[in-house]
Motif scaffolding. Structure first.
Motif, PDB file in Angstrom:
ATOM      1  N   PRO A 128       0.793  -1.238   0.000  1.00  0.00           N
ATOM      2  CA  PRO A 128       0.000   0.000   0.000  1.00  0.00           C
ATOM      3  C   PRO A 128       0.821   1.283   0.000  1.00  0.00           C
ATOM      4  CG  PRO A 128      -0.943  -1.589   1.533  1.00  0.00           C
ATOM      5  CD  PRO A 128       0.386  -2.140   1.103  1.00  0.00           C
ATOM      6  N   SER A 129       2.053   1.221   0.487  1.00  0.00           N
ATOM      7  CA  SER A 129       2.868   2.442   0.514  1.00  0.00           C
ATOM      8  C   SER A 129       3.202   2.921  -0.894  1.00  0.00           C
ATOM      9  CB  SER A 129       4.164   2.192   1.299  1.00  0.00           C
ATOM     10  OG  SER A 129       5.002   1.254   0.644  1.00  0.00           O
ATOM     11  N   TYR A 130       3.099   2.017  -1.873  1.00  0.00           N
ATOM     12  CA  TYR A 130       3.385   2.398  -3.256  1.00  0.00           C
ATOM     13  C   TYR A 130       2.132   2.816  -4.022  1.00  0.00           C
ATOM     14  CZ  TYR A 130       7.997   0.322  -2.544  1.00  0.00           C
ATOM     15  OH  TYR A 130       9.255   0.033  -2.076  1.00  0.00           O
ATOM     16  N   PHE A 131       0.941   2.635  -3.422  1.00  0.00           N
ATOM     17  CA  PHE A 131      -0.300   2.934  -4.135  1.00  0.00           C
ATOM     18  C   PHE A 131      -0.362   4.371  -4.651  1.00  0.00           C
ATOM     19  CE2 PHE A 131      -3.020  -0.593  -1.946  1.00  0.00           C
ATOM     20  CZ  PHE A 131      -2.292  -1.552  -2.626  1.00  0.00           C
ATOM     21  N   PRO A 132       0.029   5.387  -3.861  1.00  0.00           N
ATOM     22  CA  PRO A 132      -0.092   6.762  -4.368  1.00  0.00           C
ATOM     23  C   PRO A 132       0.720   7.005  -5.633  1.00  0.00           C
ATOM     24  CG  PRO A 132       0.150   6.791  -1.991  1.00  0.00           C
ATOM     25  CD  PRO A 132       0.402   5.378  -2.426  1.00  0.00           C
ATOM     26  N   ILE A 133       1.979   6.560  -5.665  1.00  0.00           N
ATOM     27  CA  ILE A 133       2.787   6.793  -6.859  1.00  0.00           C
ATOM     28  C   ILE A 133       2.292   5.947  -8.014  1.00  0.00           C
ATOM     29  CG2 ILE A 133       4.545   5.067  -6.243  1.00  0.00           C
ATOM     30  CD1 ILE A 133       6.613   6.893  -7.542  1.00  0.00           C
ATOM     31  N   GLN A 134       1.799   4.750  -7.747  1.00  0.00           N
ATOM     32  CA  GLN A 134       1.247   3.921  -8.821  1.00  0.00           C
ATOM     33  C   GLN A 134      -0.008   4.563  -9.413  1.00  0.00           C
ATOM     34  OE1 GLN A 134       1.359   0.171  -6.318  1.00  0.00           O
ATOM     35  NE2 GLN A 134       2.028  -0.696  -8.260  1.00  0.00           N
ATOM     36  N   THR A 135      -0.812   5.160  -8.562  1.00  0.00           N
ATOM     37  CA  THR A 135      -2.013   5.844  -9.053  1.00  0.00           C
ATOM     38  C   THR A 135      -1.639   7.056  -9.904  1.00  0.00           C
ATOM     39  OG1 THR A 135      -3.254   5.116  -7.094  1.00  0.00           O
ATOM     40  CG2 THR A 135      -4.163   6.951  -8.355  1.00  0.00           C
ATOM     41  N   ARG A 136      -0.650   7.829  -9.460  1.00  0.00           N
ATOM     42  CA  ARG A 136      -0.204   8.990 -10.256  1.00  0.00           C
ATOM     43  C   ARG A 136       0.320   8.545 -11.617  1.00  0.00           C
ATOM     44  NH1 ARG A 136       1.969  10.672  -5.257  1.00  0.00           N
ATOM     45  NH2 ARG A 136       4.080  10.068  -5.876  1.00  0.00           N
ATOM     46  N   GLU A 137       1.049   7.433 -11.653  1.00  0.00           N
ATOM     47  CA  GLU A 137       1.573   6.967 -12.936  1.00  0.00           C
ATOM     48  C   GLU A 137       0.460   6.432 -13.833  1.00  0.00           C
ATOM     49  OE1 GLU A 137       4.491   7.416 -14.170  1.00  0.00           O
ATOM     50  OE2 GLU A 137       5.218   8.397 -12.361  1.00  0.00           O
ATOM     51  N   ALA A 160       5.404   2.278 -18.006  1.00  0.00           N
ATOM     52  CA  ALA A 160       6.053   1.258 -17.179  1.00  0.00           C
ATOM     53  C   ALA A 160       7.425   1.727 -16.722  1.00  0.00           C
ATOM     54  CB  ALA A 160       6.169  -0.050 -17.957  1.00  0.00           C
ATOM     55  N   ALA A 161       8.182   2.331 -17.634  1.00  0.00           N
ATOM     56  CA  ALA A 161       9.518   2.815 -17.287  1.00  0.00           C
ATOM     57  C   ALA A 161       9.448   3.951 -16.277  1.00  0.00           C
ATOM     58  CB  ALA A 161      10.247   3.274 -18.553  1.00  0.00           C
ATOM     59  N   SER A 162       8.497   4.851 -16.461  1.00  0.00           N
ATOM     60  CA  SER A 162       8.353   5.975 -15.547  1.00  0.00           C
ATOM     61  C   SER A 162       8.065   5.489 -14.137  1.00  0.00           C
ATOM     62  CB  SER A 162       7.226   6.898 -16.023  1.00  0.00           C
ATOM     63  OG  SER A 162       7.052   7.988 -15.145  1.00  0.00           O
ATOM     64  N   LEU A 163       7.167   4.522 -14.008  1.00  0.00           N
ATOM     65  CA  LEU A 163       6.827   4.000 -12.689  1.00  0.00           C
ATOM     66  C   LEU A 163       8.020   3.329 -12.032  1.00  0.00           C
ATOM     67  CD1 LEU A 163       4.822   3.220 -10.449  1.00  0.00           C
ATOM     68  CD2 LEU A 163       4.401   1.110 -11.743  1.00  0.00           C
ATOM     69  N   VAL A 164       8.653   2.417 -12.756  1.00  0.00           N
ATOM     70  CA  VAL A 164       9.712   1.622 -12.134  1.00  0.00           C
ATOM     71  C   VAL A 164      10.927   2.481 -11.808  1.00  0.00           C
ATOM     72  CG1 VAL A 164      10.885   0.827 -14.237  1.00  0.00           C
ATOM     73  CG2 VAL A 164      10.831  -0.629 -12.200  1.00  0.00           C
ATOM     74  N   VAL A 440      -1.422  -3.057 -12.506  1.00  0.00           N
ATOM     75  CA  VAL A 440      -2.308  -3.468 -13.596  1.00  0.00           C
ATOM     76  C   VAL A 440      -3.745  -3.090 -13.259  1.00  0.00           C
ATOM     77  CG1 VAL A 440      -3.221  -5.448 -14.867  1.00  0.00           C
ATOM     78  CG2 VAL A 440      -0.764  -5.301 -14.380  1.00  0.00           C
ATOM     79  N   TRP A 441      -4.164  -3.343 -12.008  1.00  0.00           N
ATOM     80  CA  TRP A 441      -5.548  -3.053 -11.624  1.00  0.00           C
ATOM     81  C   TRP A 441      -5.855  -1.565 -11.749  1.00  0.00           C
ATOM     82  CZ3 TRP A 441      -8.310   0.038  -8.411  1.00  0.00           C
ATOM     83  CH2 TRP A 441      -9.655  -0.280  -8.232  1.00  0.00           C
ATOM     84  N   SER A 446      -8.599   2.802 -14.355  1.00  0.00           N
ATOM     85  CA  SER A 446      -8.526   4.205 -14.772  1.00  0.00           C
ATOM     86  C   SER A 446      -8.845   4.361 -16.254  1.00  0.00           C
ATOM     87  CB  SER A 446      -7.132   4.761 -14.469  1.00  0.00           C
ATOM     88  OG  SER A 446      -6.860   4.729 -13.082  1.00  0.00           O
ATOM     89  N   ILE A 447      -8.283   3.502 -17.090  1.00  0.00           N
ATOM     90  CA  ILE A 447      -8.546   3.582 -18.535  1.00  0.00           C
ATOM     91  C   ILE A 447     -10.034   3.398 -18.827  1.00  0.00           C
ATOM     92  CG2 ILE A 447      -8.156   2.427 -20.755  1.00  0.00           C
ATOM     93  CD1 ILE A 447      -5.301   1.806 -19.740  1.00  0.00           C
ATOM     94  N   LEU A 448     -10.633   2.373 -18.223  1.00  0.00           N
ATOM     95  CA  LEU A 448     -12.044   2.093 -18.506  1.00  0.00           C
ATOM     96  C   LEU A 448     -12.961   3.191 -17.999  1.00  0.00           C
ATOM     97  CD1 LEU A 448     -12.198  -1.737 -17.744  1.00  0.00           C
ATOM     98  CD2 LEU A 448     -12.517  -0.639 -19.964  1.00  0.00           C
ATOM     99  N   SER A 449     -12.553   3.899 -16.968  1.00  0.00           N
ATOM    100  CA  SER A 449     -13.434   4.933 -16.412  1.00  0.00           C
ATOM    101  C   SER A 449     -13.556   6.141 -17.325  1.00  0.00           C
ATOM    102  CB  SER A 449     -12.933   5.367 -15.033  1.00  0.00           C
ATOM    103  OG  SER A 449     -11.691   6.033 -15.132  1.00  0.00           O
TER     104      SER A 449
END
Length: 503
Positions: A128-137, A160-164, A440-441, A446-449
């Motif tokens: 969960p500590s990574y959720f905020p940055i994953q959501t921004r990406e 993918a590169a930006s996130l990692v 992935v989730w 986000s894309i479908l919304s």
């Protein structure tokens, strides 16, 4: 090296039968039965002909293909102490410099040390500590589709590169021609080719390892030299950037800086410990970037060819969270159909259809068959995910097959759940699966919304029909290129996308 660990077929003391497989030829054995291209499809045909276990042997190298999840569980889980070693490919391990990789590392103390580092940062409680940055990406990916709607591969690779790079090194990559991304892509392209079971003869005939580059058929050494340079730069360059930033006081919190600060807080930093951090950081990129690209490309293809599933998913999103905001981590339990789509994407086109080969440390007997020590054991994930008894109509994209437990997410997957094969087997399963699954989730939700994925139009304005097809070459399986259209669902959706730039 591989040729130092080979065990002859003649070491079977009790004349126990070997598993079934194609009949070997004199001298070369099953050399011509081992595929160099279209590997997963060829292995699938062999499993249909010979069964859950398919045995081949050539040049002293024994290969066992496992195409049943029960058998994979029996070997990789219940007998994990004997089936957790790795195949040491001379091409990738010795010539290309991937010996530092946890994925390729022999089972032992060094592997355990690296595994502990991964577990420290990527265990379920840390995800969960990574959720905020994953959501921004994920929001960054939405903006990329708005700017470059026809550039699927570019958008996914940059995302993918930006996130990692952000998570691992705290580095913000450039939108175009980023040097870190270019180097890593070259290194990973080489790895995907070199780890295929029959890609290079040097993996079976060790004398080739000594060939000079000018000798015919020894072009593998020239390729390996180019790839090795990329591997070394992928491993060293971003790590040095973090170390220099820490000295200057400008480094951002990330995987590398967190671990180095932890080492520093315990006193004198040992060079070997820093090396472990550097190795693990490089593998975070190697393990996650390419797999995320493949998975999200598969998702876009699935929505393009199954508009009714896309419409149902959008209805769930609109009902649960409305149209005035984007999905967040807290919404996951309330969106079971989105989670079911994620699971079906993993199953429909497994990123690594043959996984990474395991090796039997000691000779074994399973179901009355003799498995020699040193045998390369391949988990046929493609075959497991296309087992009609487990997944009826397996080539049909059908998220409903997972609706019974979709709200649990992949964090709750038991090692005995067939879908867990998407992340590897036994003690060698991917340690970053919890972080990867959420990426992935949140990307799919986000894309479908905010977007509709539809067929592209030809010059006459007619929809271009797309038949789902996937590459079957190399370690990573991608959808073959296809035409598509992606547009905001309406003006409100476009505004939501544009507003993410301000967050």
């Amino acid at each position: 090296m591989l040729y130092q660990r080979r065990i002859s077929r003649n070491t079977n003391p009790g004349r126990i039968p070997y598993p079934p497989g194609p009949k070997p030829l004199p001298l070369v054995g099953n050399f011509f039965d081992i595929p160099r291209t279209n590997e997963s499809a060829t292995f699938q045909d062999l499993s249909k002909k010979y069964g859950d276990l398919v045995y081949m042997s050539t040049m002293g190298v024994n290969i066992l293909l496992v195409s049943s999840f029960k058998t994979a569980g029996d070997l990789f889980e219940k007998r994990s102490a004997n089936y957790s070693d790795r195949f040491q490919s001379p091409m990738s391990h010795d010539l290309m410099g991937w010996d530092f990789s946890l994925s390729n590392m022999p089972y032992g103390d060094r592997w355990r040390t690296h595994r502990r580092v991964f577990h420290h940062e990527f265990q379920p409680s840390m995800a969960p500590s990574y959720f905020p940055i994953q959501t921004r990406e994920a929001h960054g990916l939405l903006r990329r589709f708005l700017r470059y709607p026809e550039s699927l591969e570019y958008n996914l690779r940059q995302n993918a590169a930006s996130l990692v790079m952000k998570v691992t090194y705290g580095i913000q990559i450039a939108d175009i021609n980023d040097p870190y991304v270019s180097i890593a892509r070259t290194a990973l392209e080489g790895a995907a080719v070199a780890t295929s079971p029959g890609a290079f003869l040097v993996n079976f005939i060790p004398i080739h390892f000594e060939y000079s580059e000018w000798i015919p058929k020894a072009s593998f050494k020239r390729k390996a030299r180019e790839w090795r340079d990329a591997v070394n730069r992928m491993r060293n360059d971003p790590f040095k950037t973090v170390v220099d930033g820490m000295k200057a006081g400008t480094a951002e919190p990330c995987f590398v800086s967190n671990l180095l600060n932890d080492l520093d807080s315990r006193g004198e930093v040992i060079e070997d410990e820093q090396l472990v951090v550097k190795d693990c950081a490089a593998l975070v990129y190697a393990a996650s970037a390419e797999s995320t690209v493949s998975t999200l490309a598969t998702f876009v293809l699935a929505m393009l060819t199954h508009p009714e599933i896309q419409a149902r998913a959008q209805k769930e999103l609109d009902t649960v969270i409305g149209r005035d905001r984007l999905p967040e981590a807290i919404d996951r339990e309330s969106l079971p159909f989105i989670s079911a789509i994620v699971k079906e994407v993993f199953r429909w086109n497994p990123v690594a259809p043959l996984g990474l080969p395991h090796v039997a440390t000691n000779a074994d007997v399973y179901n009355g068959y003799y498995i020699p020590a040193g045998t390369i054991v391949i988990g046929n994930t493609w075959g497991i995910f296309n087992d009609e008894e487990t997944y009826p109509e397996p080539r049909r994209f059908n998220p409903d097959r997972f609706m019974g437990d979709a709200d649990k997410g992949l964090q709750q997957l038991s090692p005995m759940d067939p879908l867990s094969a998407a992340f590897g087997y036994g003690r060698r399963a991917c340690p970053g699966k919890y972080m990867g699954e959420f990426q992935v989730w949140i990307s799919i939700a986000s894309i479908l919304s905010v977007y509709d994925i539809r067929p592209a139009l030809d010059d006459m304005g007619r929809p271009i029909h797309v038949t789902p097809e996937f590459s079957k070459k190399g370690m990573v399986c991608h959808p073959l290129p296809f035409k598509y259209s992606i547009k905001p669902r309406d003006d409100a959706a476009r505004r939501l996308i544009e507003q993410t730039e301000l967050n």
